[in-house]
Design a protein around this motif. Sequence first.
Motif, PDB file in Angstrom:
ATOM      1  N   ALA A  64      -7.665 -13.058   2.697  1.00  0.00           N
ATOM      2  CA  ALA A  64      -6.546 -12.353   2.034  1.00  0.00           C
ATOM      3  C   ALA A  64      -7.080 -11.056   1.438  1.00  0.00           C
ATOM      4  O   ALA A  64      -8.071 -11.052   0.707  1.00  0.00           O
ATOM      5  CB  ALA A  64      -5.942 -13.229   0.943  1.00  0.00           C
ATOM      6  N   GLY A  71      -6.146  -6.534   0.558  1.00  0.00           N
ATOM      7  CA  GLY A  71      -5.189  -5.438   0.424  1.00  0.00           C
ATOM      8  C   GLY A  71      -4.559  -5.365  -0.949  1.00  0.00           C
ATOM      9  O   GLY A  71      -4.850  -6.154  -1.838  1.00  0.00           O
ATOM     10  N   GLY A  99      -1.197  -4.951  -3.617  1.00  0.00           N
ATOM     11  CA  GLY A  99       0.179  -5.410  -3.787  1.00  0.00           C
ATOM     12  C   GLY A  99       0.761  -4.815  -5.054  1.00  0.00           C
ATOM     13  O   GLY A  99       0.048  -4.593  -6.030  1.00  0.00           O
ATOM     14  N   SER A 135       2.506   2.905  -3.087  1.00  0.00           N
ATOM     15  CA  SER A 135       2.000   2.192  -1.904  1.00  0.00           C
ATOM     16  C   SER A 135       1.633   3.170  -0.801  1.00  0.00           C
ATOM     17  O   SER A 135       0.572   3.073  -0.189  1.00  0.00           O
ATOM     18  CB  SER A 135       3.065   1.250  -1.329  1.00  0.00           C
ATOM     19  OG  SER A 135       3.357   0.243  -2.215  1.00  0.00           O
ATOM     20  N   LYS A 169      -4.510  -1.824   3.423  1.00  0.00           N
ATOM     21  CA  LYS A 169      -3.258  -2.531   3.656  1.00  0.00           C
ATOM     22  C   LYS A 169      -2.525  -2.687   2.318  1.00  0.00           C
ATOM     23  O   LYS A 169      -3.093  -3.158   1.345  1.00  0.00           O
ATOM     24  CB  LYS A 169      -3.600  -3.907   4.237  1.00  0.00           C
ATOM     25  CG  LYS A 169      -2.424  -4.682   4.767  1.00  0.00           C
ATOM     26  CD  LYS A 169      -2.904  -5.959   5.459  1.00  0.00           C
ATOM     27  CE  LYS A 169      -3.314  -7.010   4.436  1.00  0.00           C
ATOM     28  NZ  LYS A 169      -3.976  -8.175   5.015  1.00  0.00           N
ATOM     29  N   LYS A 206       0.777  -4.466   0.796  1.00  0.00           N
ATOM     30  CA  LYS A 206       1.857  -5.414   1.086  1.00  0.00           C
ATOM     31  C   LYS A 206       3.192  -4.823   0.643  1.00  0.00           C
ATOM     32  O   LYS A 206       3.245  -3.900  -0.168  1.00  0.00           O
ATOM     33  CB  LYS A 206       1.623  -6.726   0.316  1.00  0.00           C
ATOM     34  CG  LYS A 206       0.436  -7.511   0.824  1.00  0.00           C
ATOM     35  CD  LYS A 206       0.249  -8.790   0.017  1.00  0.00           C
ATOM     36  CE  LYS A 206      -0.387  -8.512  -1.328  1.00  0.00           C
ATOM     37  NZ  LYS A 206      -0.649  -9.703  -2.129  1.00  0.00           N
ATOM     38  N   ASP A 207       4.281  -5.402   1.153  1.00  0.00           N
ATOM     39  CA  ASP A 207       5.593  -4.970   0.699  1.00  0.00           C
ATOM     40  C   ASP A 207       5.709  -5.199  -0.811  1.00  0.00           C
ATOM     41  O   ASP A 207       5.129  -6.142  -1.336  1.00  0.00           O
ATOM     42  CB  ASP A 207       6.688  -5.777   1.407  1.00  0.00           C
ATOM     43  CG  ASP A 207       6.875  -5.301   2.848  1.00  0.00           C
ATOM     44  OD1 ASP A 207       6.453  -4.166   3.150  1.00  0.00           O
ATOM     45  OD2 ASP A 207       7.417  -6.071   3.652  1.00  0.00           O
ATOM     46  N   SER A 262       6.843  -6.571  -4.112  1.00  0.00           N
ATOM     47  CA  SER A 262       7.484  -7.848  -4.408  1.00  0.00           C
ATOM     48  C   SER A 262       8.041  -7.850  -5.830  1.00  0.00           C
ATOM     49  O   SER A 262       7.806  -6.921  -6.610  1.00  0.00           O
ATOM     50  CB  SER A 262       6.492  -8.991  -4.205  1.00  0.00           C
ATOM     51  OG  SER A 262       5.358  -8.786  -5.006  1.00  0.00           O
ATOM     52  N   TYR A 271      -8.392  -7.707  -3.563  1.00  0.00           N
ATOM     53  CA  TYR A 271      -8.819  -9.095  -3.791  1.00  0.00           C
ATOM     54  C   TYR A 271     -10.323  -9.178  -4.039  1.00  0.00           C
ATOM     55  O   TYR A 271     -11.117  -8.788  -3.177  1.00  0.00           O
ATOM     56  CB  TYR A 271      -8.470  -9.949  -2.567  1.00  0.00           C
ATOM     57  CG  TYR A 271      -7.013 -10.280  -2.459  1.00  0.00           C
ATOM     58  CD1 TYR A 271      -6.516 -11.486  -2.923  1.00  0.00           C
ATOM     59  CD2 TYR A 271      -6.121  -9.371  -1.882  1.00  0.00           C
ATOM     60  CE1 TYR A 271      -5.169 -11.788  -2.826  1.00  0.00           C
ATOM     61  CE2 TYR A 271      -4.771  -9.668  -1.775  1.00  0.00           C
ATOM     62  CZ  TYR A 271      -4.307 -10.888  -2.240  1.00  0.00           C
ATOM     63  OH  TYR A 271      -2.972 -11.174  -2.142  1.00  0.00           O
TER      64      TYR A 271
END
Length: 203
Positions: free
Chosen positions: A111, A113, A115, A136, A146, A148-149, A151, A172
Amino acid sequence: MKRIAILLGAILVAACLASFSLGTKKITVVIDAAHGGKDFGATYETVTEKELVAAISAKVKALNDDADIELHFTRLSDEFVDLSERAKIINTIKPDLVLSLHVDANKNAWASGMGIIVAKEHADKAKSRAYADQLSGLFAKNHGIKVKDVSEGPFFILKNSAAPALIVELGYLSNENDRQRLTDEKQQDAMAQTLLEFISELK
Ligand SMILES: [Zn+2]
């Protein structure tokens, strides 16, 4: 007809490239370095979330030479500041935006990227989302990472900040590539610079 099509295409491209701006010269932002003191946040061996986000916050402060960007910090040293105290600091300052900096960890080492999380219910939810999308895009462009969308989450800081607020998970600790980026001094500088570039775009 062809001309109209080209014109419409140009308008569409311009609309897509347009970024969100307050249209003012000055901007006030609270940088919230998460965790601190007895609260280590995510950890990997000797690396701690609380130290990484404090280091990046300090770099944002040091790199800012724009008199029209007013920055405030909920903490700069390794101290425990509870969430209600942070919300109180934020709501006293009444900033245009709050950036709460975190790093993630996951039991799956793959995992990776970035967020960004916005409040599920907030008067400025649409604004927060627009800011999140813009940030982003900038991180993807500047760091090739990367993202992420965006949230939504029920987090205290997001819910209790009167201003638009974003939780920014910078990567991460449990992922080798991310950990390398998060702990490397030059990369920390680059991420701090991207945060400042983003803030500057919002003016
Ligand atoms: Zn955290």
